[in-house]
Motif scaffolding. Structure first.
Motif, PDB file in Angstrom:
ATOM      1  N   PRO A 213       0.822  -1.215   0.000  1.00 34.20           N
ATOM      2  CA  PRO A 213       0.000   0.000   0.000  1.00 34.20           C
ATOM      3  C   PRO A 213       0.855   1.264   0.000  1.00 34.20           C
ATOM      4  N   HIS A 214       0.328   2.292  -0.616  1.00 34.29           N
ATOM      5  CA  HIS A 214       0.995   3.600  -0.703  1.00 34.29           C
ATOM      6  C   HIS A 214       0.874   4.303   0.651  1.00 34.29           C
ATOM      7  N   THR A 215       2.016   4.641   1.279  1.00 35.47           N
ATOM      8  CA  THR A 215       1.967   5.396   2.532  1.00 35.47           C
ATOM      9  C   THR A 215       2.632   6.751   2.327  1.00 35.47           C
ATOM     10  N   VAL A 216       2.203   7.716   3.122  1.00 36.49           N
ATOM     11  CA  VAL A 216       2.733   9.071   3.029  1.00 36.49           C
ATOM     12  C   VAL A 216       2.999   9.592   4.432  1.00 36.49           C
ATOM     13  N   PHE A 217       3.858  10.588   4.515  1.00 30.65           N
ATOM     14  CA  PHE A 217       4.012  11.322   5.767  1.00 30.65           C
ATOM     15  C   PHE A 217       2.980  12.442   5.668  1.00 30.65           C
ATOM     16  N   CYS A 218       1.856  12.263   6.339  1.00 28.59           N
ATOM     17  CA  CYS A 218       0.700  13.139   6.163  1.00 28.59           C
ATOM     18  C   CYS A 218       0.930  14.545   6.712  1.00 28.59           C
ATOM     19  N   VAL A 219       0.636  15.553   5.876  1.00 28.60           N
ATOM     20  CA  VAL A 219       0.810  16.953   6.278  1.00 28.60           C
ATOM     21  C   VAL A 219      -0.176  17.360   7.378  1.00 28.60           C
ATOM     22  N   LYS A 220      -1.305  16.662   7.486  1.00 31.38           N
ATOM     23  CA  LYS A 220      -2.304  17.013   8.500  1.00 31.38           C
ATOM     24  C   LYS A 220      -1.987  16.365   9.848  1.00 31.38           C
ATOM     25  N   PHE A 221      -1.523  15.123   9.820  1.00 35.51           N
ATOM     26  CA  PHE A 221      -1.320  14.367  11.056  1.00 35.51           C
ATOM     27  C   PHE A 221       0.148  14.257  11.466  1.00 35.51           C
ATOM     28  N   ASN A 222       1.056  14.696  10.587  1.00 41.24           N
ATOM     29  CA  ASN A 222       2.499  14.631  10.867  1.00 41.24           C
ATOM     30  C   ASN A 222       2.964  13.234  11.266  1.00 41.24           C
ATOM     31  N   LYS A 223       2.489  12.240  10.529  1.00 36.95           N
ATOM     32  CA  LYS A 223       2.964  10.873  10.741  1.00 36.95           C
ATOM     33  C   LYS A 223       2.709  10.048   9.492  1.00 36.95           C
ATOM     34  N   GLU A 224       3.381   8.902   9.418  1.00 40.83           N
ATOM     35  CA  GLU A 224       3.197   7.976   8.297  1.00 40.83           C
ATOM     36  C   GLU A 224       1.800   7.390   8.371  1.00 40.83           C
ATOM     37  N   MET A 225       1.090   7.444   7.260  1.00 31.96           N
ATOM     38  CA  MET A 225      -0.277   6.915   7.208  1.00 31.96           C
ATOM     39  C   MET A 225      -0.549   6.397   5.801  1.00 31.96           C
ATOM     40  N   PRO A 226      -1.586   5.563   5.664  1.00 35.79           N
ATOM     41  CA  PRO A 226      -1.956   5.114   4.315  1.00 35.79           C
ATOM     42  C   PRO A 226      -2.337   6.311   3.442  1.00 35.79           C
ATOM     43  N   GLY A 227      -1.801   6.325   2.227  1.00 33.81           N
ATOM     44  CA  GLY A 227      -2.090   7.402   1.291  1.00 33.81           C
ATOM     45  C   GLY A 227      -3.222   7.028   0.350  1.00 33.81           C
ATOM     46  N   LEU A 228      -3.546   7.952  -0.534  1.00 35.95           N
ATOM     47  CA  LEU A 228      -4.591   7.714  -1.530  1.00 35.95           C
ATOM     48  C   LEU A 228      -4.117   6.664  -2.529  1.00 35.95           C
ATOM     49  N   ASP A 229      -5.052   5.968  -3.140  1.00 36.41           N
ATOM     50  CA  ASP A 229      -4.705   4.939  -4.119  1.00 36.41           C
ATOM     51  C   ASP A 229      -4.128   5.540  -5.395  1.00 36.41           C
ATOM     52  N   GLU A 230      -4.553   6.743  -5.712  1.00 32.93           N
ATOM     53  CA  GLU A 230      -4.047   7.428  -6.898  1.00 32.93           C
ATOM     54  C   GLU A 230      -4.215   8.932  -6.708  1.00 32.93           C
ATOM     55  N   PRO A 231      -3.480   9.745  -7.481  1.00 37.04           N
ATOM     56  CA  PRO A 231      -3.646  11.187  -7.352  1.00 37.04           C
ATOM     57  C   PRO A 231      -5.093  11.593  -7.661  1.00 37.04           C
ATOM     58  N   PRO A 232      -5.658  12.523  -6.871  1.00 38.16           N
ATOM     59  CA  PRO A 232      -7.051  12.916  -7.083  1.00 38.16           C
ATOM     60  C   PRO A 232      -7.256  13.739  -8.352  1.00 38.16           C
ATOM     61  N   PHE A 233      -6.186  14.365  -8.857  1.00 38.06           N
ATOM     62  CA  PHE A 233      -6.260  15.137 -10.100  1.00 38.06           C
ATOM     63  C   PHE A 233      -5.022  14.843 -10.903  1.00 38.06           C
ATOM     64  N   ASP A 234      -5.146  15.049 -12.207  1.00 33.39           N
ATOM     65  CA  ASP A 234      -4.046  14.782 -13.115  1.00 33.39           C
ATOM     66  C   ASP A 234      -3.238  16.063 -13.336  1.00 33.39           C
ATOM     67  N   ASN A 235      -2.691  16.610 -12.235  1.00 31.51           N
ATOM     68  CA  ASN A 235      -1.872  17.813 -12.357  1.00 31.51           C
ATOM     69  C   ASN A 235      -0.891  17.867 -11.195  1.00 31.51           C
ATOM     70  N   GLU A 236      -0.167  18.972 -11.108  1.00 31.00           N
ATOM     71  CA  GLU A 236       0.851  19.150 -10.080  1.00 31.00           C
ATOM     72  C   GLU A 236       0.263  19.051  -8.672  1.00 31.00           C
ATOM     73  N   LEU A 237      -0.882  19.708  -8.463  1.00 34.41           N
ATOM     74  CA  LEU A 237      -1.524  19.673  -7.145  1.00 34.41           C
ATOM     75  C   LEU A 237      -1.975  18.249  -6.800  1.00 34.41           C
ATOM     76  N   GLY A 238      -2.504  17.533  -7.769  1.00 35.42           N
ATOM     77  CA  GLY A 238      -2.917  16.146  -7.549  1.00 35.42           C
ATOM     78  C   GLY A 238      -1.749  15.296  -7.075  1.00 35.42           C
ATOM     79  N   LYS A 239      -0.589  15.512  -7.698  1.00 29.64           N
ATOM     80  CA  LYS A 239       0.622  14.768  -7.317  1.00 29.64           C
ATOM     81  C   LYS A 239       1.052  15.157  -5.900  1.00 29.64           C
TER      82      LYS A 239
END
Length: 91
Positions: free
Chosen positions: A2-28
């Motif tokens: 699974p894709h994990t991220v260091f979440c900007v909201k929770f400041n810890k490693e957490m499961p990330g989204l399955d795919e970018p929500p938009f096909d642009n820089e912000l989505g990435k």
């Protein structure tokens, strides 16, 4: 794996989204920095914004408002609730 991220909201490693929500820089950026849980929080916040401001996601100007609020929510000082916003009464 699974894709994990260091979440900007929770400041810890957490499961990330399955795919970018938009096909642009912000989505990435969201895909790389926002957890599923934080995204759920944003979706709830976004619904409130749509209702309070009577935004129409099909209108380009309204999309820009939503994108700006989302950037603030995740990467800025936080998206403020509208001044007029009254949270739903607790049941």
């Amino acid at each position: 794996m699974p894709h994990t991220v260091f979440c900007v909201k929770f400041n810890k490693e957490m499961p990330g989204l399955d795919e970018p929500p938009f096909d642009n820089e912000l989505g990435k950026k969201v895909y790389d920095n926002v957890s599923q849980e934080a995204w759920r929080m944003w979706m709830e916040h976004c619904k409130m914004l749509l209702n309070e401001y009577r935004l129409n996601p099909a209108r380009r100007e309204d999309q820009e408002v939503i994108v700006k609020q989302m950037e603030m929510f995740f990467f800025g000082e936080g998206s403020a609730k509208p001044k007029e916003y009254v949270p739903p009464a607790e049941k």
